[in-house]
Design an enzyme around this catalytic site. Structure first.
Site, PDB file in Angstrom:
ATOM      1  CG  ASP A 281      -2.199   0.825   0.949  1.00  0.00           C
ATOM      2  OD1 ASP A 281      -3.243   0.567   1.576  1.00  0.00           O
ATOM      3  OD2 ASP A 281      -2.124   1.734   0.111  1.00  0.00           O
TER       4      ASP A 281
HETATM    5  C1  GLC Z   1      -4.330   4.340  -0.253  1.00  0.00           C
HETATM    6  C2  GLC Z   1      -5.239   3.192   0.119  1.00  0.00           C
HETATM    7  C3  GLC Z   1      -5.337   2.119  -0.924  1.00  0.00           C
HETATM    8  C4  GLC Z   1      -5.186   2.733  -2.302  1.00  0.00           C
HETATM    9  C5  GLC Z   1      -3.775   3.277  -2.409  1.00  0.00           C
HETATM   10  C6  GLC Z   1      -3.531   3.968  -3.756  1.00  0.00           C
HETATM   11  O1  GLC Z   1      -3.607   4.768   0.852  1.00  0.00           O
HETATM   12  O2  GLC Z   1      -5.006   2.554   1.364  1.00  0.00           O
HETATM   13  O3  GLC Z   1      -6.610   1.481  -0.755  1.00  0.00           O
HETATM   14  O4  GLC Z   1      -5.420   1.753  -3.293  1.00  0.00           O
HETATM   15  O5  GLC Z   1      -3.459   4.171  -1.358  1.00  0.00           O
HETATM   16  O6  GLC Z   1      -4.323   5.112  -3.840  1.00  0.00           O
END
Ligand code: GLC
Length: 734
Positions: A281
């Site tokens: 993430d």
């Molecule tokens: C965010 C979220 C995740 C998302 C990623 C890209 O922090 O936790 O669900 O897909 O970053 O935006």
């Protein structure tokens, strides 16, 4: 030199593309042989696009890295022309011309926004949910995207956590079915045509159970609970063929998910045979330093990659540390190559080596976005996702002969909030507000409107106007709830009450004695006890998407009979949390009388609205429940049958739910677990037999040795309209 390599490679491309003997393994191996360690580290690096007032922009440092062949993918960039521009940099200017992956958070639609996932889950309509994801994929792939960071598969029993909006609620059986439907919708029949996108199962794992419901907080649970209640939806998505998985921010039992080999290797690869790649993430590789499980960037890189996180989203750690780790012998080249191979494999499957621009057609994009059929599908899903919580005075459906309606509430005219959170490329200005929907449904009706109060401020700025309009109207529609920004990532709340002065506004309006319909716009269960006590009519609309107002008008005026059922329990108070339907009996179950039993002294145990609850404009009666045999052995099946009759005036769909209870087992069993559901349409007066076939797999659970087994003994088969109103019959497994 560069020309020779490129030319050789070009020849290899074309020989490969047509020669039967060539396949992805050969192709990728030959590419790997040509890549430097820096280029390999680049393939494992994902960076974000940016925006400024004039629109899309990408940081100069990323442009340089793309041209140096040191970027595997870019996220948050979309649009056929813009992605083509970035792709041309990668393909035409880097040494090996390896194409970029483009990823984006397409969570519930891309340009045509569908109801938020928790709303879609309230429909229990797997076909509609798959169609929603299919349409999202058609739009996303038409704008140059290859990869969506969805479905979110996090089970949650805690509505304080704002991301429940993005999920499918508290139950693993329902959430698993929905996860699979979403993956199928996104990935379609594969990438023969550029009209599908790779799914990304997130957030692995158990991100939905943060301590105290506080975002990003630690998760601590037994492996038994993890396997029984939290892992199934991720597995269902992997089994449905999802190409990628995203590791979660949280630590699980002390080990951050992004560097958790129990999750990423033992569960995901060894047990589930997942062959794709794991992306971290957003900077979760870097966050290993905050977790305190890595001393520096190099150690964070090494532990994350070695544990099974192949791609680094936005931390820059892989790009900066892998070369050094390999050159110093800390990181085996084979581990690095194995990771790069998985990323290249997806690019190969997407057809990007044959045609890096096959998703970048401006002409296709112009034809594909917000087509009427997509808007109609969104409106249909929005209707199906609404849950009728109260209709005591049968105020609903409303008559079209109404001549004066007062629409009051801070969300009544909002278009942007209708999209909910994570609204991708959705444009709030193109959404239909409740006010818009009422006006178009009742062109001859005088519809007065005022917000009545701010959505969060603590002042009674407009109560008087609201009271005046309500007093002058035949009927009042109260549009209350949370602003869309109050749910989604980083929005945990310690209170689940209506924000601001909305409850006080509702109290004033409801005290006038007028006919009042409350419409709720929210992304999580709320503690609406006072509304439940004082309002006769409450419709849960969640965030219904682009066509919100149109769908609401369809439901309010009876063109669609609401059929939604809650995928998540509504607590009476935050003090009850976590409150969910599949609890255990305990050693001292509350018997309604004895003090020293499992209860509160200041609240009932029961929630405000239970899992699976939802009313209809018509009424359904369940007949007697019967089984064709009272005992089964081995792989025999028992058929449970129940008669369902529509005893009301409206045609309607009922979501018939099957729950099973193991009466005695080696692990204290839940009082019930959802094991099946069917959506049955009945005309007024119509009766149908509803049947469920039950086998030993439906009776299985994880025992103390974490083996999934079914133990001989008695089971209760329960069928009904929600998790509390059920008919029961017993069977025995021999
Ligand atoms: C965010 C979220 C995740 C998302 C990623 C890209 O922090 O936790 O669900 O897909 O970053 O935006």
């Amino acid at each position: 030199m560069k020309f020779i390599i490129t030319f050789t490679f070009f020849i290899a491309f074309h020989i490969g593309a047509f020669s039967q003997s060539f396949n992805s393994a050969h192709f990728i191996d030959s590419l790997l042989l040509q890549m430097t360690i820096e280029e390999k580290a680049g393939q494992l690096s994902l960076f974000t696009n940016d925006w400024n007032d004039s629109g899309d922009m990408i940081q100069d440092q990323y442009v340089e890295l793309i041209k140096d062949g040191k970027v595997g993918g870019i996220f948050n960039a979309h649009g056929a022309a813009y992605t083509r521009k970035l792709q041309e940099m990668a393909v035409n200017e880097s040494r090996l011309g390896i194409p970029l992956l483009f990823g984006f958070d397409v969570i519930h639609g891309h340009h045509t926004i569908f109801p938020v996932p928790l709303a879609e889950s309230s429909s229990w309509d797997l076909e509609a949910i798959e169609r929603s994801a299919r349409i999202a994929a058609l739009e996303a792939s038409a704008t140059g995207l290859h990869w969506v960071f969805a479905p979110m598969c996090d089970i949650s029993r805690d509505p304080r956590w704002g991301r429940v909006m993005e999920g499918a609620g508290e139950d693993p059986f329902l959430a698993s079915a929905i996860a699979a439907a979403r993956v199928k919708g996104f990935q379609g029949e594969g990438f023969v045509q550029p009209d599908a996108v790779a799914a990304c199962v997130k957030h692995f794992a158990a991100y939905g159970a943060p301590q105290a419901g506080r975002e990003y907080h630690s998760v601590d649970m037994s492996e038994l609970t993890l396997r029984e209640f939290y892992l199934p939806p991720y597995k269902a998505a992997v089994d449905a063929g999802a190409f990628t998985v995203m590791s979660a921010f949280n630590d699980l039992n002390g080990i951050p998910a992004t560097a958790n080999s129990f999750l990423l290797q033992k569960i995901l690869r060894d047990e589930w045979n997942f062959k794709g790649f794991v992306v971290s993430d957003f900077t979760s590789v870097l966050e290993l330093l905050n977790h305190g499980t890595a001393e520096n960037a190099a150690q964070a890189t090494l532990t994350a990659l070695s544990s099974g996180t192949e791609m680094d989203m936005q931390a820059f750690f892989y790009l900066q540390n892998i070369p050094h780790l390999v050159n110093k012998g800390f990181l085996e080249k084979s581990v690095l190559d194995a990771a790069v191979r998985k990323v290249l494999q997806l690019k190969y499957e997407l057809g990007l080596f044959n045609d890096p621009f096959r998703f970048c057609s401006v002409e296709r994009e112009q034809k594909m976005l917000m087509k009427d059929e997509f808007l109609e599908a969104s409106r249909d899903m929005a209707r199906k996702s609404m849950v009728l919580l109260k209709n005591d005075a049968s105020l609903l459906p409303l008559s079209k002969r109404l001549r004066k309606v007062a629409l009051i509430g801070p969300l009544a005219d909002s278009r942007q909030d209708m999209l909910g959170g994570w609204y991708a490329a959705g444009d709030g200005k193109k959404a239909v507000s409740l006010l818009d929907g009422l006006k178009s449904k009742l062109p001859d009706c005088e519809i007065t409107f005022t917000k009545g109060c701010d959505i969060v401020a603590q002042d009674e700025q407009d109560f008087d106007t609201a009271i005046k309009l309500a007093s002058e109207a035949e009927l009042v529609i109260l549009a209350l709830g949370e602003p869309a920004w109050m749910t989604g990532e980083a929005t945990s709340r310690t209170s689940l009450d209506l924000p601001g002065m909305q409850q006080e506004l509702a109290d004033k309006i409801l005290s006038l004695g007028k006919n009042v319909v409350v419409v709720l716009f929210n992304g999580r269960p709320l503690t609406i006890n006072k509304l439940d006590q004082n309002a006769s009519t409450i419709l849960e609309a969640w965030y219904p998407g682009t066509m919100a107002g149109s769908a609401l008008a369809d439901v309010l005026f009876g063109e669609y009979n609401p059929s939604g059922k809650l995928p998540m329990t509504f607590p009476r108070s935050v003090g009850q949390i976590p409150v969910f339907y599949n609890t255990k009996n305990t050693g001292r179950p509350w018997d309604g009388a004895t003090n020293t039993t499992s209860r509160y002294i200041d609240s009932p145990n029961e929630p405000l609205y239970c899992f699976g609850f939802g009313l209809s404009y018509t009424s359904f009666i369940y007949g007697d429940l019967s089984v064709d045999k009272n005992q089964i052995i081995d792989n025999e099946l028992v058929t449970a049958t129940i008669e369902l009759t529509n005893t009301g005036k409206f045609a309607g769909e009922e979501i018939v739910q099957l729950y099973i209870r193991d009466l005695v087992s080696s692990v204290s069993p839940a009082l019930k677990n959802l094991k099946g559901f069917q959506k049955i349409m009945l005309q007024p007066g119509e009766t149908k037999l509803v049947q469920f076939k039950i086998g030993r797999n439906d009776l299985a659970f994880y025992n103390k040795d974490l083996k999934r087994i079914a133990e001989p003994g008695e089971f209760e088969i329960m069928i009904g309209t929600d998790s509390m109103k059920l008919k029961t019959v017993r069977i025995r497994l021999l």
